[in-house]
Scaffold this motif. Structure first.
Motif, PDB file in Angstrom:
ATOM      1  N   ASP B 201       1.416   8.076  -2.848  1.00 53.88           N
ATOM      2  CA  ASP B 201       1.172   7.136  -3.943  1.00 53.88           C
ATOM      3  C   ASP B 201       0.932   5.743  -3.379  1.00 53.88           C
ATOM      4  N   ALA B 202       1.858   5.348  -2.499  1.00 53.10           N
ATOM      5  CA  ALA B 202       1.738   4.022  -1.888  1.00 53.10           C
ATOM      6  C   ALA B 202       0.417   3.916  -1.134  1.00 53.10           C
ATOM      7  N   HIS B 203       0.099   4.991  -0.463  1.00 50.57           N
ATOM      8  CA  HIS B 203      -1.120   4.998   0.342  1.00 50.57           C
ATOM      9  C   HIS B 203      -2.346   4.903  -0.534  1.00 50.57           C
ATOM     10  N   ARG B 204      -2.297   5.530  -1.724  1.00 45.08           N
ATOM     11  CA  ARG B 204      -3.459   5.617  -2.581  1.00 45.08           C
ATOM     12  C   ARG B 204      -3.814   4.275  -3.212  1.00 45.08           C
ATOM     13  N   ILE B 205      -2.800   3.573  -3.778  1.00 41.17           N
ATOM     14  CA  ILE B 205      -3.150   2.331  -4.491  1.00 41.17           C
ATOM     15  C   ILE B 205      -2.452   1.092  -3.955  1.00 41.17           C
ATOM     16  N   GLY B 206      -1.459   1.250  -3.058  1.00 45.65           N
ATOM     17  CA  GLY B 206      -0.689   0.089  -2.608  1.00 45.65           C
ATOM     18  C   GLY B 206      -1.473  -0.786  -1.639  1.00 45.65           C
ATOM     19  N   GLN B 207      -1.217  -2.078  -1.726  1.00 48.48           N
ATOM     20  CA  GLN B 207      -1.789  -3.011  -0.751  1.00 48.48           C
ATOM     21  C   GLN B 207      -0.696  -3.498   0.191  1.00 48.48           C
ATOM     22  N   ASP B 208       0.381  -4.008  -0.424  1.00 49.63           N
ATOM     23  CA  ASP B 208       1.532  -4.417   0.379  1.00 49.63           C
ATOM     24  C   ASP B 208       2.650  -3.387   0.228  1.00 49.63           C
ATOM     25  N   MET B 209       3.636  -3.500   1.110  1.00 53.09           N
ATOM     26  CA  MET B 209       4.780  -2.580   1.065  1.00 53.09           C
ATOM     27  C   MET B 209       6.058  -3.366   1.283  1.00 53.09           C
ATOM     28  N   VAL B 210       7.073  -3.062   0.468  1.00 53.20           N
ATOM     29  CA  VAL B 210       8.416  -3.593   0.698  1.00 53.20           C
ATOM     30  C   VAL B 210       9.324  -2.383   0.853  1.00 53.20           C
ATOM     31  N   PHE B 211      10.014  -2.317   1.988  1.00 53.54           N
ATOM     32  CA  PHE B 211      10.878  -1.168   2.249  1.00 53.54           C
ATOM     33  C   PHE B 211      12.337  -1.600   2.179  1.00 53.54           C
ATOM     34  N   LEU B 212      13.091  -0.912   1.309  1.00 54.21           N
ATOM     35  CA  LEU B 212      14.500  -1.262   1.116  1.00 54.21           C
ATOM     36  C   LEU B 212      15.393  -0.265   1.836  1.00 54.21           C
ATOM     37  N   ASP B 213      16.471  -0.788   2.374  1.00 54.51           N
ATOM     38  CA  ASP B 213      17.453   0.067   3.026  1.00 54.51           C
ATOM     39  C   ASP B 213      18.798  -0.630   2.940  1.00 54.51           C
ATOM     40  N   ASN B 214      19.854   0.140   2.631  1.00 55.42           N
ATOM     41  CA  ASN B 214      21.196  -0.438   2.575  1.00 55.42           C
ATOM     42  C   ASN B 214      21.276  -1.655   1.667  1.00 55.42           C
TER      43      ASN B 214
END
Lengths: 539, 256
Positions: B201-214
């Motif tokens: 999904d992210a790959h299909r329409i995303g431009q930026d990415m925010v990755f959350l952890d902990n």
């Protein structure tokens, strides 16, 4: 950090509803305290042997009624759960729900028509006893009536408990070749035992606060409970000091019982829902089937008997003349108007509390519950601690000093009946509202739908049915109530139950039977409507 | 609205802390104006919490929620320049499609001629022309989410929050919906925050990415960078081996 958020109107509505309930109960207590302080020696002097005899009888009849209702119910429920599918099972369960709605005075008349001195069974009972059948007044009458009301209730509650046994356990039992006896010991009894304290507690509570049954079937001073003694002290002896003592004793008694009940974790409100028959994997043998059938038929006869007697003796009355009678028409109209208003008020108060509770729970998230949330949550259930007669007595004493007690009667009848029906109305409304809120809460916040718009567009459409259920049930309860009207009724304000009582008092038994049939049918129709509406919501 | 300037509306969480009573969440992150930012992370990492803070369903304990430069941290959800689509319960079950969309224009459903026209146009845009009078239960899962998107169109807010709205749809239907979101985004240029479990999904329409952890932001960057071998290690560990250097579709299909 809630700056900028508008105050939730739901919480305001709940607070107003709580204040109204508090005013009603507080006013009653104010009346009692005022009376006690005005005449402290008088109140103290009423602590006599009569008082203790009445208190002892109150407890004794409640204890016996509970035993006689709950123990047979255990076995009837088990029998019904062993046979999840047979012709008429649903009808039996439906029939077992009727006493919940039947006005106590109607049931009392039905029982008299059956077992009374001139009842249908009098001849048979005389032949068995060998001497004249004395009738069923006194302790025996009270017990029969209480069992009539509470055996079906307890049966349904136990059946509900048995329905919670997971199907897998039954599958396992059947695979292991478990017979009836070990299945009872290992599967059914542990479930029933867990439900037992709650069910017994509820029945005990209902019997200890029973008024109409004891008034109509209890015979004289030997079989009198605190509630009836309060009524007699106010209406016949004009002895307010004694009324205060009796009332305080009744409150103390019910308070102790309710505390014990909460300890046991029981629910103080009966339910009108039908348990669904689960799929079963264990089949009963022939001997067991015969035994179960006998049990079920006996219970059925016991419960259906007074109902049938009500119908036949009611049809024997001159219904045409009754319907034409001015007093009857007037009482019917009065009953309808008062019950309608009481039901409306009850549903409005209940909805306010339900909405406020939900709003407060949503707002608080993880913090501890506030006092207000507790009040909107369990507060309503505590209303049952204070029986209608007690509230009525308190206000009776309070108003007596300021104005004509009987002038304020309609207000009292509506207010007390509304509050008394609240636990049941809340039970009907809360699940629906909470589920709707679960679905709609964030959407409403996001789109800014609040206040009247929210009620009109979102809450009302999804709550119509639960509200109607609560309304019909509250109306049936109010229609059949004799508690408050017994205190406040007069020639100028008569409801159907009050008229019924006065016809009984003047030995116009046929008239009473006709009125009982009318009242019973109306209440039954209302409760069937309530159940039908409630079921439609789920499907 | 001044927020809806040529340059679009950026969303910024400035040292925002929040807690359900346990370990606190701490967010300090900016979402670029007029871009689609995918938000990923394991269950409990705070994806939905982050969206709820922007939407106003949660109130931060401290810090500022800046939308287009103004602090909305204490404003109720309906006063924020934000639309949101949830995984389910986006519609009122007892209201018709048309009325559900109309609520985006007026919370009291008092609609003008222009409003009605806008509702009809939005429904046509999402491919639901002719289904105005249907009730939600008469629609498929995908159609229901289209109604929600139509409401987003008539609300016309500069920020769109998507909380796994297509997680319960099948793969082909999901791709259709993603393309619809991408098309709408191309027209309206709103700032989209898109929570998803699916790398594709992210790959299909995303431009930026925010990755959350902990319970905090572990890494940010462009989607393209994330899906290369040089992407953040925690992210590569999260999606595992697979077509995107990523885990199989099935593993990624769990919901929060």
């Amino acid at each position: 950090m809630h700056t900028g958020y508008p105050a939730d109107p739901r919480v305001t509505a709940g607070t107003i509803a709580l204040a109204a309930v508090a005013l009603l109960i507080g006013g009653a207590f104010a009346g009692l305290i005022l009376e006690a302080t005005r005449n402290p020696t008088g109140a103290a002097s009423t602590f006599d042997s009569y008082l203790f005899r009445v208190a002892r009888f109150t407890l004794w009849q409640a204890l016996l009624s509970t035993l006689l209702s709950v123990v047979p119910a255990l076995f009837v429920a088990r029998a019904l759960s062993r046979h999840p599918r047979f012709f008429g099972r649903a009808l039996i369960l439906q029939l077992f729900a009727v006493p919940l709605a039947l006005p106590a005075i109607v049931a009392a008349l039905g029982i008299l028509a059956l077992y009374g001195r001139a009842g249908y069974f009098a001849g048979v009972l005389t032949a068995i006893g060998g001497q004249g059948w004395p009738g069923i007044y006194g302790l025996s009458g009270i017990l029969v009536a209480h069992v009539f009301f509470n055996l079906p209730l307890a049966t349904r509650l136990f059946l509900e408990a048995l329905a919670t046994v997971p199907a897998d356990q039954w599958r396992l039992a059947s695979q292991l070749g478990m017979g009836a006896r070990p299945a009872f010991r290992l599967i059914e009894w542990p479930t029933l035992r867990a439900a037992l304290p709650g069910v017994a507690g509820l029945v005990f509570m209902l019997c200890i606060t029973s008024f109409t049954i004891v008034l109509t079937l209890g015979g004289g001073p030997r079989a009198t409970t605190l509630e009836v003694a309060i009524y007699q002290a106010l209406r016949f002896d004009f002895d307010p000091a004694r009324a205060v003592t009796l009332t305080l004793l009744q409150i103390a008694l019910t308070f102790i019982v309710v505390l014990a009940l909460m300890r046991l974790g029981s629910n103080t409100v009966g339910d009108a829902n039908l348990p669904v028959a689960p799929r079963r994997y264990l089949s009963a043998g022939t001997a067991e089937t015969a035994l179960n059938a006998a049990l079920i038929v006996l219970a059925l006869l016991f419960v259906a008997g007074p109902m049938a007697a009500t119908v036949t003796s009611g049809l024997g009355a001159d219904l045409g003349r009754l319907a034409a009678e001015r007093a009857v028409r007037q009482a019917t109209l009065t009953s309808a108007v008062l019950a309608l208003l009481a039901a409306l008020l009850s549903v409005a108060l209940s909805l306010s509390l339900v909405m406020a509770r939900r709003a407060l729970a949503l707002r608080r998230r993880v913090d501890a519950k506030t006092l207000l949330e507790y009040a909107t949550d369990t507060g309503a259930g505590l209303v049952l601690v204070v029986p209608p007669i007690v509230i009525g007595a308190g206000w009776f004493l309070l108003l007596r000093t300021f104005s004509d007690v009987f002038a304020i009667a309609p207000v009292m009848v509506v207010a007390v009946n509304a509050v008394m029906a609240m636990p049941f109305a809340i039970r009907a409304i809360r699940p629906g509202y909470d589920a709707a809120s679960e679905r709609h809460e964030r959407l409403c916040l996001l789109l800014g739908i609040s206040g009247w718009d929210r009620f009109r567009l979102v809450d009302w459409p999804s709550l119509r049915r639960p509200l109607a259920t609560g309304f019909a049930f509250a109306m049936a309860l109010s229609l059949g109530d004799l508690g408050v009207i017994a205190l406040f009724g007069s020639d100028s304000l008569q409801t159907l139950p009050y008229l019924l009582l006065s016809r009984m008092g003047s030995y116009r038994t046929m008239d009473a039977a006709g009125l009982a049939l009318l009242l019973g049918l109306v209440c039954l129709a209302l409760v069937l409507a309530a159940e039908w509406l409630g079921r439609g919501e789920k499907s | 609205m001044t927020l809806n300037s040529e340059s679009g509306t950026a969303v910024r969480l400035e040292k925002v802390s929040f807690s359900y009573g346990e370990a606190p969440f701490l967010f300090d992150v900016e979402f670029a104006a007029s871009k689609i930012t995918a938000i990923m992370g394991s269950s409990g990492s705070g994806k939905s919490t982050l969206l709820n803070l922007v939407a106003g369903f949660e109130t931060p304990r401290s810090g500022r929620v800046l939308i287009g430069g103004a602090d909305f941290g204490a404003k109720p959800p309906s006063a924020r320049p934000v639309s949101m689509v949830f995984q389910e319960n986006n519609l009122f079950a007892h209201l018709s499609v048309e009325r559900n969309v109309g609520l985006g224009r007026s919370p009291s459903l008092r609609l003008t001629e222009a409003d009605h026209a806008a509702v009809a146009a939005a429904l046509k845009r999402v491919g639901l022309a002719g289904k105005q009078q249907r009730l939600p239960r008469e629609l498929s899962g995908g159609e229901r989410q289209r109604v929600a998107l139509a409401r987003v169109l008539v609300r016309d807010r500069p920020v769109l929050l998507l909380d796994e709205p297509f997680a319960s749809l099948g793969p082909a239907l999901r791709d259709d919906m993603l393309d619809l979101v991408a098309d709408v985004h191309a027209e309206r240029r709103m700032t989209v925050l898109f929570v998803t479990h699916q790398p594709e999904d992210a790959h299909r329409i995303g431009q930026d990415m925010v990755f959350l952890d902990n319970a905090t932001v572990a890494a940010t960057g462009t989607v393209a960078d994330f899906f290369t071998k040089a992407g953040p290690e925690a992210f590569r560990h999260y999606i595992g081996a697979g077509p995107f250097g990523a885990g199989s579709r099935d593993v990624a299909r769990k919901r929060t």
